[in-house]
Each structure stands twice: as structure tokens, then as C-alpha cells.
Scaffold this active site. Sequence first.
Site, PDB file in Angstrom:
ATOM      1  N   ASP A  24       0.793  -1.252   0.000  1.00 39.39           N
ATOM      2  CA  ASP A  24       0.000   0.000   0.000  1.00 39.39           C
ATOM      3  C   ASP A  24       0.816   1.289   0.000  1.00 39.39           C
ATOM      4  O   ASP A  24       0.415   2.293   0.617  1.00 39.39           O
ATOM      5  CB  ASP A  24      -0.980  -0.001   1.182  1.00 39.39           C
ATOM      6  CG  ASP A  24      -1.995  -1.135   1.095  1.00 39.39           C
ATOM      7  OD1 ASP A  24      -1.894  -1.954   0.159  1.00 39.39           O
ATOM      8  OD2 ASP A  24      -2.869  -1.222   1.974  1.00 39.39           O
ATOM      9  N   LYS A 130      -6.526  -5.005  -3.343  1.00 40.20           N
ATOM     10  CA  LYS A 130      -7.225  -5.672  -2.238  1.00 40.20           C
ATOM     11  C   LYS A 130      -8.294  -4.760  -1.656  1.00 40.20           C
ATOM     12  O   LYS A 130      -8.071  -3.557  -1.509  1.00 40.20           O
ATOM     13  CB  LYS A 130      -6.214  -6.097  -1.158  1.00 40.20           C
ATOM     14  CG  LYS A 130      -5.430  -4.945  -0.544  1.00 40.20           C
ATOM     15  CD  LYS A 130      -4.309  -5.493   0.330  1.00 40.20           C
ATOM     16  CE  LYS A 130      -3.517  -4.416   1.014  1.00 40.20           C
ATOM     17  NZ  LYS A 130      -4.263  -3.631   2.006  1.00 40.20           N
ATOM     18  N   CYS A 163      -2.463  -2.567   7.679  1.00 45.90           N
ATOM     19  CA  CYS A 163      -2.367  -3.519   6.565  1.00 45.90           C
ATOM     20  C   CYS A 163      -1.146  -4.421   6.649  1.00 45.90           C
ATOM     21  O   CYS A 163      -1.196  -5.577   6.217  1.00 45.90           O
ATOM     22  CB  CYS A 163      -2.411  -2.762   5.244  1.00 45.90           C
ATOM     23  SG  CYS A 163      -4.030  -2.015   4.987  1.00 45.90           S
TER      24      CYS A 163
END
Length: 222
Positions: A24, A130, A163
Site C-alpha cells: 500500500d 485488495k 495492513c
Amino acid sequence: MTIVKAKPYDFECQLAKTALIIIDMQNDFVAPGGFGELLGNDMSVIRTPIAPLQKLLKFARENNLFVIHTREGHRPDLLDCPITKQRRSKRQGAGIGDLGPNGRILIRGEQGHQIIDELTPIEGEPIIDKPGKGSFYQTDLDLILRNRGIESLLVTGVTTHVCVESTIREANDRGYECLLLEDCTAAFDPKDKEKVLWTVQQQGAIFGWVSDSVKFMEAAKK
Ligand code: TIU
């Protein structure tokens, strides 16, 4: 066998069976005007992994390490975003799907969803889109890793306690061994990161190991 100095003890892996996962590192989390800043965060700390990650990514490419990038985000119609998640994000002032300075927040295809220029993926490096915090949830990451014979993961990216930690826990349950590289990960608040650095390695590496990119590269060069 590559042996990396790590906590709570040396991490052993075979480079051909090891992947670097960069979680990310997208504008929404690490660039001004993104989801992270709209939540009220100071952006300086969250950007500290960029420089070490650039060096590690160069090393990985030169040494044919499998590299995977992930992005958190949703379909433009938000059909894959739990209403509960959206409601809570709105309450925090950064509603998923709302228009922000970098386009619609956490929406696929928008500027905020793109991986930062410093770490742009190249051909052969899959991008896992995702909908959740963990990288395995509702993605083909596990299938890709198994097809490549990957057993160990170098885990990096943001944010450490959301995450990144979710991904380590998911990976651990699936039998992968994770090495979290502490210079290549950050949370908005350093205290949140520190907790994860301990949680991962406690009880004799209950979820994985902790080291840094310099130690990994030194070990991998031997
Ligand atoms: N990528 C990731 O960690 N997603 C988040 O929402 N992180 C927060 O810290 N909010």
C-alpha cells in the site's frame, strides 16, 4: 541458505523461494491530500520507508527476487466496500468514495490509488488490488505465491499496525515465514509501529521475525 540477523533469532530463507511484498505505498496513504492526511495525520513519519524501500527494490530487481505490490481500494461503484467500513471512514472525515484532492478516496483508478512514483512497479511485478486490510483477503495473492514456490516473505509498506500486521497474520496462518523490515515500514504514529515490532517476534517468532533492509541485503550478498 540466506541467514539474516533478526529478532528474536536469525531468519533463514532461500532467495529463490522468497518474495518482497510492498504494501500500500500508494498516494492515498503516503502523499499529501490522500486518505492518510485527510484523517488528520502528519505525513512526515509515514514517508520514512520510501528511501530504504527504493534501495531494497533496486537490490531485489538486480538479484531476481520476486516483487509484489499491493494497493488498498474499492470498485468505483463501492459494491466491494462494506457499508460499515465506509460509514466509519466518513465519520473520520475521509469517506471512502468521497472526492478528495487526489480524486475519489480509496477508489481504483484514481490518483490516490496509484503507487507512488518512487516505487512504480515494473513488468513482472504483480500488483494485488485488495478490498481489505490483509493482502490475502479476497485476492489471488496466495495462489500467485504458491505457483511461484514462495515460502518466505520480506514484508514492507504501510501502515505497520493496519495492513502490514494484518498481512503478516494472514501469511503466518497460511504457512509463510515473514521477515518484517523495520526501516521499510511506518505507521502515522511511531508508537503503533513499535507495538507491532514486538508483537510479531514475541513467543519465539509467533508471527515472524524483525530485521531491517541493510541486514537483509548484507546477508543476501554472501
Ligand atoms: N494500508 C493500510 O494500512 N490501510 C489503512 O487504512 N491504514 C490506516 O492506518 N488507516
